[in-house]
Enzyme design. Structure first.
Site, short mmCIF file in Angstrom:
data_model
loop_
_atom_site.label_atom_id
_atom_site.label_comp_id
_atom_site.label_asym_id
_atom_site.label_seq_id
_atom_site.Cartn_x
_atom_site.Cartn_y
_atom_site.Cartn_z
CD GLU A 98 -3.07 1.01 0.41
OE1 GLU A 98 -2.57 1.60 -0.54
OE2 GLU A 98 -4.18 1.32 0.87
CG ASP A 99 -1.06 4.81 -1.22
OD1 ASP A 99 -1.68 4.16 -0.35
OD2 ASP A 99 -1.65 5.65 -1.95
CG ASP A 102 -4.95 8.98 6.84
OD1 ASP A 102 -4.25 9.58 7.66
OD2 ASP A 102 -5.96 9.49 6.32
CB SER A 103 -8.33 6.08 9.27
OG SER A 103 -8.73 5.23 8.22
CG LEU A 107 -3.60 -1.43 4.94
CD1 LEU A 107 -2.31 -1.14 5.69
CD2 LEU A 107 -3.45 -2.66 4.06
CG PHE A 151 -3.21 15.37 1.83
CD1 PHE A 151 -4.09 14.39 2.23
CD2 PHE A 151 -2.94 15.51 0.47
CE1 PHE A 151 -4.70 13.55 1.31
CE2 PHE A 151 -3.54 14.68 -0.47
CZ PHE A 151 -4.43 13.70 -0.04
NE ARG A 164 -3.25 8.38 -8.75
CZ ARG A 164 -3.80 7.96 -7.61
NH1 ARG A 164 -3.03 7.57 -6.62
NH2 ARG A 164 -5.12 7.95 -7.46
P1 IMP Z 1 -7.06 4.90 5.45
O1 IMP Z 1 -8.14 3.91 5.19
O2 IMP Z 1 -7.57 6.10 6.19
O3 IMP Z 1 -5.84 4.32 6.10
O4 IMP Z 1 -6.68 5.49 4.04
C1 IMP Z 1 -5.65 5.07 3.27
C2 IMP Z 1 -5.81 5.67 1.89
O5 IMP Z 1 -6.10 7.09 1.95
C3 IMP Z 1 -4.50 5.58 1.14
O6 IMP Z 1 -4.42 4.39 0.40
C4 IMP Z 1 -4.52 6.81 0.27
O7 IMP Z 1 -5.20 6.54 -0.93
C5 IMP Z 1 -5.32 7.81 1.04
N1 IMP Z 1 -4.46 8.77 1.78
C6 IMP Z 1 -4.31 8.86 3.12
N2 IMP Z 1 -3.45 9.85 3.46
C7 IMP Z 1 -3.02 10.38 2.28
C8 IMP Z 1 -2.09 11.44 1.95
O8 IMP Z 1 -1.47 12.10 2.80
N3 IMP Z 1 -1.93 11.69 0.63
C9 IMP Z 1 -2.57 10.99 -0.35
N4 IMP Z 1 -3.44 10.01 -0.09
C10 IMP Z 1 -3.67 9.70 1.21
MG MG Z 2 -4.80 4.53 -2.02
#
Ligand code: IMP
Ligand code: MG
Length: 179
Positions: A98-99, A102-103, A107, A151, A164
């Site tokens: 994964e890139d 965040d939350s 995942l 961000f 990207r």
């Molecule tokens: P999560 O479910 O909140 O962990 O979200 C993860 C997804 O949110 C990542 O795969 C990204 O696509 C997007 N994301 C979260 N933070 C960033 C950021 O700082 N920049 C760009 N995309 C982000």
């Molecule tokens: Mg993503």
């Protein structure tokens, strides 16, 4: 859309050091085994391309595309598969790439889903981690870099589909913000 300007947070040289370290850990941990590396589109595509070229254990490559919906005040989200994998992961060692976490909801839900297919093992490798933003217990097995709650874009990560292709990881700031 408000105009945004960007400054570099992590440059390409640092990113390559990070990729080398992660690949080293993966090669050591999976020595003598085959892995299926599953990139989560689209954000992982550049990281995935760099990482797999440093992986020396037998490797199958696949991709998935998912989107997450977070319902109101609930801390759980639903992950919808937009494009599924082609390979069967039953009994295989799976490494999700994964890139960014965040939350952690994407995942965490994705892992739950993939566990239902009975892989022999399931681990996660992320390029970037924002631990302060976590809403679930999830922890990636391989983490490139932990970053503050900013961000970021570039190296595969987007803002509204853009940036990207930037080779460095950059912070977006509103135009007129501090440089
Ligand atoms: P999560 O479910 O909140 O962990 O979200 C993860 C997804 O949110 C990542 O795969 C990204 O696509 C997007 N994301 C979260 N933070 C960033 C950021 O700082 N920049 C760009 N995309 C982000
Ligand atoms: Mg993503």
């Amino acid at each position: 859309m408000t105009h945004m300007v960007k400054r570099v947070m992590i440059d390409r040289a640092k990113i390559q050091e990070m990729v080398d370290r992660l690949a080293g850990e993966i090669n050591r941990d999976y020595e003598g085994q085959e892995i299926i590396v599953v990139g989560i589109l689209k954000g992982s595509f550049i990281f995935m391309a760099d990482l797999v070229r440093k992986i020396t254990v037998p490797t199958l490559i696949d991709f998935m595309s998912v989107s997450s919906y977070y319902g109101g005040t609930k801390t759980s989200g639903i992950v919808k598969i937009v494009k599924d994998m082609d390979v069967n992961i039953n009994g295989k060692n799976v490494l999700i790439v994964e890139d960014i976490v965040d939350s952690g909801l994407t995942l965490s839900n994705l892992k739950d889903l993939l566990y239902t297919k009975d892989p022999a093992s399931l681990k996660v490798c992320v390029a970037f981690d924002k631990p302060d933003r976590r809403k679930t217990e999830i922890r990636a097995d391989y983490v490139g870099m932990s970053i503050p709650d900013e961000f970021i874009v570039g190296y595969g990560l987007d803002y509204a589909g853009r940036y990207r292709n930037l080779p460095d990881v950059c912070i977006l700031e509103p135009d007129g913000g501090k440089k």
